[in-house]
Design a protein around this motif. Sequence first.
Motif, PDB file in Angstrom:
ATOM      1  N   HIS A   1      -5.920  42.473  -8.360  1.00 24.93           N
ATOM      2  CA  HIS A   1      -5.406  41.136  -8.061  1.00 24.93           C
ATOM      3  C   HIS A   1      -5.530  40.898  -6.557  1.00 24.93           C
ATOM      4  O   HIS A   1      -4.605  41.168  -5.798  1.00 24.93           O
TER       5      HIS A   1
ATOM      6  N   PHE B   1      -6.267  38.798  -2.927  1.00 26.14           N
ATOM      7  CA  PHE B   1      -5.607  37.662  -2.283  1.00 26.14           C
ATOM      8  C   PHE B   1      -6.130  37.509  -0.864  1.00 26.14           C
ATOM      9  O   PHE B   1      -6.743  38.422  -0.313  1.00 26.14           O
ATOM     10  N   ASP B   2      -5.865  36.350  -0.298  1.00 20.97           N
ATOM     11  CA  ASP B   2      -6.202  36.071   1.097  1.00 20.97           C
ATOM     12  C   ASP B   2      -4.944  36.221   1.936  1.00 20.97           C
ATOM     13  O   ASP B   2      -3.889  35.660   1.590  1.00 20.97           O
ATOM     14  N   LEU B   3      -5.049  36.965   3.023  1.00 21.47           N
ATOM     15  CA  LEU B   3      -3.924  37.154   3.937  1.00 21.47           C
ATOM     16  C   LEU B   3      -4.470  37.487   5.313  1.00 21.47           C
ATOM     17  O   LEU B   3      -5.436  38.261   5.429  1.00 21.47           O
TER      18      LEU B   3
ATOM     19  N   ARG C   1      -9.994  38.253   2.995  1.00 24.16           N
ATOM     20  CA  ARG C   1      -9.841  38.525   1.567  1.00 24.16           C
ATOM     21  C   ARG C   1      -9.592  40.015   1.359  1.00 24.16           C
ATOM     22  O   ARG C   1     -10.306  40.859   1.925  1.00 24.16           O
TER      23      ARG C   1
ATOM     24  N   THR D   1       2.516  38.125  -1.378  1.00 26.43           N
ATOM     25  CA  THR D   1       1.277  37.333  -1.379  1.00 26.43           C
ATOM     26  C   THR D   1       0.532  37.513  -2.691  1.00 26.43           C
ATOM     27  O   THR D   1       0.029  36.549  -3.273  1.00 26.43           O
ATOM     28  N   LYS D   2       0.449  38.738  -3.170  1.00 27.01           N
ATOM     29  CA  LYS D   2      -0.230  39.028  -4.436  1.00 27.01           C
ATOM     30  C   LYS D   2       0.402  38.250  -5.586  1.00 27.01           C
ATOM     31  O   LYS D   2      -0.310  37.607  -6.377  1.00 27.01           O
TER      32      LYS D   2
ATOM     33  N   ARG E   1       2.340  35.582  -5.468  1.00 25.89           N
ATOM     34  CA  ARG E   1       2.227  34.129  -5.287  1.00 25.89           C
ATOM     35  C   ARG E   1       0.813  33.638  -5.615  1.00 25.89           C
ATOM     36  O   ARG E   1       0.641  32.489  -6.005  1.00 25.89           O
ATOM     37  N   ALA E   2      -0.166  34.505  -5.466  1.00 32.84           N
ATOM     38  CA  ALA E   2      -1.568  34.116  -5.669  1.00 32.84           C
ATOM     39  C   ALA E   2      -1.991  34.128  -7.139  1.00 32.84           C
ATOM     40  O   ALA E   2      -3.004  33.521  -7.477  1.00 32.84           O
ATOM     41  N   HIS E   3      -1.236  34.789  -7.995  1.00 31.63           N
ATOM     42  CA  HIS E   3      -1.661  34.964  -9.390  1.00 31.63           C
ATOM     43  C   HIS E   3      -0.533  34.585 -10.345  1.00 31.63           C
ATOM     44  O   HIS E   3       0.420  35.353 -10.540  1.00 31.63           O
TER      45      HIS E   3
ATOM     46  N   ARG F   1       2.707  36.765 -11.796  1.00 29.90           N
ATOM     47  CA  ARG F   1       3.985  36.209 -11.334  1.00 29.90           C
ATOM     48  C   ARG F   1       4.887  35.995 -12.550  1.00 29.90           C
ATOM     49  O   ARG F   1       6.068  36.328 -12.522  1.00 29.90           O
TER      50      ARG F   1
END
Length: 160
Positions: free
Chosen positions: A22, A24-26, A30, A90-91, A93-95, A99
């Motif tokens: 999973h 994410f961008d942070l 990426r 972040t992970k 919130r991104a998926h 979640r």
Amino acid sequence: MTIYFYGTDEVPYGCFSNFSDHGFDLDGVRWATSEHYFQAQKFKGTRHADLVRRARTPLRAAELGRDSSKPLRRDWERVKDDVMRRAVATKFRAHADIRDILLSTGDEEIVEDTTADRYWGRGRTGNGKNMLGRILVRTRSQLHAELAEAPDSDIRRPRR
């Protein structure tokens, strides 16, 4: 009921693992997994950090991050929990799919079921710090609060 997790192949809680697929961008970059992010932050601002970020697998990122020949950033012990909190939040919130899984755990305790790590997991004796489990619980609480504040947001209630 306590929820135990470890391997990424465990349904439905394998997504709680930092090795789960999973991305994410942070920080403007990426990251393939939260493991990649966490391990790279040990060497933030160095060439080695980018090498960890580009690792083909989370296992390889972990191996590179644990390379004792590379010096850790000086503040690592002080910031490592915050780094993990950022990655996990972040992970999730991104998926939306994972979640929903996290939110569906209600108020249950979440435990990383590893005997090899008494800091991030429960450890061999079962009484480790379980910091990853505690961070997941904290993230779940934050997501619930965000949902309550903005019920029409992209953070939805889990399907039951």
